[in-house]
Design a protein around this motif. Structure first.
Motif, PDB file in Angstrom:
ATOM      1  N   ALA A  49      -3.082   5.838  29.104  1.00 17.34           N
ATOM      2  CA  ALA A  49      -3.909   6.281  28.555  1.00 17.34           C
ATOM      3  C   ALA A  49      -4.521   5.159  27.758  1.00 17.34           C
ATOM      4  CB  ALA A  49      -3.023   6.445  27.132  1.00 17.34           C
ATOM      5  N   THR A  50      -5.902   5.553  27.541  1.00 19.76           N
ATOM      6  CA  THR A  50      -7.157   4.568  27.043  1.00 19.76           C
ATOM      7  C   THR A  50      -7.759   4.928  25.731  1.00 19.76           C
ATOM      8  OG1 THR A  50      -8.807   5.766  28.526  1.00 19.76           O
ATOM      9  CG2 THR A  50      -7.699   3.881  29.444  1.00 19.76           C
ATOM     10  N   GLY A  51      -8.317   4.223  25.179  1.00 18.71           N
ATOM     11  CA  GLY A  51      -9.278   4.460  23.995  1.00 18.71           C
ATOM     12  C   GLY A  51      -9.543   3.445  23.091  1.00 18.71           C
ATOM     13  N   GLN A  52      -9.934   3.709  21.819  1.00 19.40           N
ATOM     14  CA  GLN A  52     -10.463   3.026  20.701  1.00 19.40           C
ATOM     15  C   GLN A  52      -9.634   3.192  19.613  1.00 19.40           C
ATOM     16  OE1 GLN A  52     -14.456   3.777  19.649  1.00 19.40           O
ATOM     17  NE2 GLN A  52     -14.506   2.032  18.127  1.00 19.40           N
ATOM     18  N   ILE A  53      -9.131   2.031  19.012  1.00 22.54           N
ATOM     19  CA  ILE A  53      -8.559   2.176  17.695  1.00 22.54           C
ATOM     20  C   ILE A  53      -9.075   1.436  16.593  1.00 22.54           C
ATOM     21  CG2 ILE A  53      -6.195   1.219  16.609  1.00 22.54           C
ATOM     22  CD1 ILE A  53      -5.080   0.901  19.568  1.00 22.54           C
ATOM     23  N   LEU A  54      -9.390   1.982  15.477  1.00 26.93           N
ATOM     24  CA  LEU A  54     -10.006   1.424  14.364  1.00 26.93           C
ATOM     25  C   LEU A  54      -8.836   1.085  13.218  1.00 26.93           C
ATOM     26  CD1 LEU A  54     -13.080   3.848  14.107  1.00 26.93           C
ATOM     27  CD2 LEU A  54     -13.189   1.598  15.118  1.00 26.93           C
ATOM     28  N   LEU A  55      -8.871   0.158  12.641  1.00 26.59           N
ATOM     29  CA  LEU A  55      -7.798  -0.132  11.669  1.00 26.59           C
ATOM     30  C   LEU A  55      -8.489  -0.903  10.414  1.00 26.59           C
ATOM     31  CD1 LEU A  55      -5.261  -1.629  14.293  1.00 26.59           C
ATOM     32  CD2 LEU A  55      -4.931   0.471  13.307  1.00 26.59           C
ATOM     33  N   PRO A  99     -16.621   6.334   7.607  1.00 26.85           N
ATOM     34  CA  PRO A  99     -17.991   6.483   8.329  1.00 26.85           C
ATOM     35  C   PRO A  99     -17.624   5.617   9.984  1.00 26.85           C
ATOM     36  CG  PRO A  99     -18.310   5.594   5.870  1.00 26.85           C
ATOM     37  CD  PRO A  99     -16.790   5.800   6.423  1.00 26.85           C
ATOM     38  N   ALA A 100     -16.932   4.802   9.871  1.00 26.48           N
ATOM     39  CA  ALA A 100     -16.619   4.080  11.292  1.00 26.48           C
ATOM     40  C   ALA A 100     -15.950   5.177  12.101  1.00 26.48           C
ATOM     41  CB  ALA A 100     -15.537   2.961  11.244  1.00 26.48           C
ATOM     42  N   THR A 101     -15.030   6.053  11.531  1.00 27.92           N
ATOM     43  CA  THR A 101     -14.416   6.936  12.437  1.00 27.92           C
ATOM     44  C   THR A 101     -15.543   7.765  12.797  1.00 27.92           C
ATOM     45  OG1 THR A 101     -12.169   6.339  11.244  1.00 27.92           O
ATOM     46  CG2 THR A 101     -12.501   8.662  12.703  1.00 27.92           C
ATOM     47  N   GLU A 102     -16.187   8.761  11.795  1.00 32.64           N
ATOM     48  CA  GLU A 102     -17.192   9.472  12.267  1.00 32.64           C
ATOM     49  C   GLU A 102     -18.016   8.914  13.431  1.00 32.64           C
ATOM     50  OE1 GLU A 102     -20.740  12.395  10.400  1.00 32.64           O
ATOM     51  OE2 GLU A 102     -19.213  11.565   9.052  1.00 32.64           O
TER      52      GLU A 102
END
Length: 187
Positions: free
Chosen positions: A98-104, A137-140
């Motif tokens: 799996a790959t991707g992006q994480i915003l915390l 907003p960062a997630t959108e």
């Protein structure tokens, strides 16, 4: 109809939903993480409870609930502190490729120190609320940049509703969305 009739009023139990991090059937233990932060009945309880203490150490369990593990090959994960334990459980159980992006998002960003297991193939962006960063907003924006990723969001209920609307406007498939409001902002 088979549903639980919970007591109402002043003596009603506190019934939040939490994610089990680990279950050890041999040791007969269940591990649940609680991110300690100011305010909230659960964080106050978790800070005060002690192993073997009578009364306050009693916990009732109902479940399983929720969506289980994700089998996504591409994932966009976004969470504030309330979702860090659930995020950790999901990250620990993703497919190896799996790959991707994480915003915390946390009050002080990465300085919060929560130990999240970040799999290879993921890039992490920490957002500091005290510096004006905002998870919604960062997630959108990240949803627009990652149209092929399953979206998993845990945060404030109003932000979750806004993200669901944005995902619908983008034509995102409902099966690829796991957007949950874990808490509600007060006016």
């Amino acid at each position: 109809n088979g549903s639980i009739a919970w007591p109402e009023g002043p003596g009603a139990p506190h019934r939040p939903v939490y994610s089990a991090r680990r279950v050890d059937r041999t040791a007969n233990t269940l591990q649940v993480d609680v991110f300690l932060h100011s305010g909230g009945r659960t964080t106050d309880w978790a800070a005060a409870v002690r192993a073997g203490a009578p009364g306050r150490g009693v916990v009732g369990l109902v479940g399983p609930m929720g969506g289980g593990h994700l089998s996504a090959k591409r994932l966009l994960m976004a969470s504030d502190e309330t979702g860090f334990p659930a995020a950790a459980r999901l990250l620990e159980n993703l497919p190896a490729d799996a790959t991707g992006q994480i915003l915390l998002e946390a009050k002080d960003g990465s300085a919060c120190g929560y130990p999240l297991p970040i799999p290879a193939g993921f890039r992490v962006t920490w957002l500091a609320r005290d510096e004006g960063d905002a998870l919604g907003p960062a997630t959108e924006a990240a949803m627009r940049a990652n149209p092929d990723a399953v979206v998993w969001f845990a945060g404030e209920k109003g932000q979750a509703a806004d993200l669901r609307a944005a995902a619908k406007a983008l034509g995102r498939a409902a099966d690829d969305l796991r957007i949950s409001g874990f808490w509600k902002a007060t006016a």
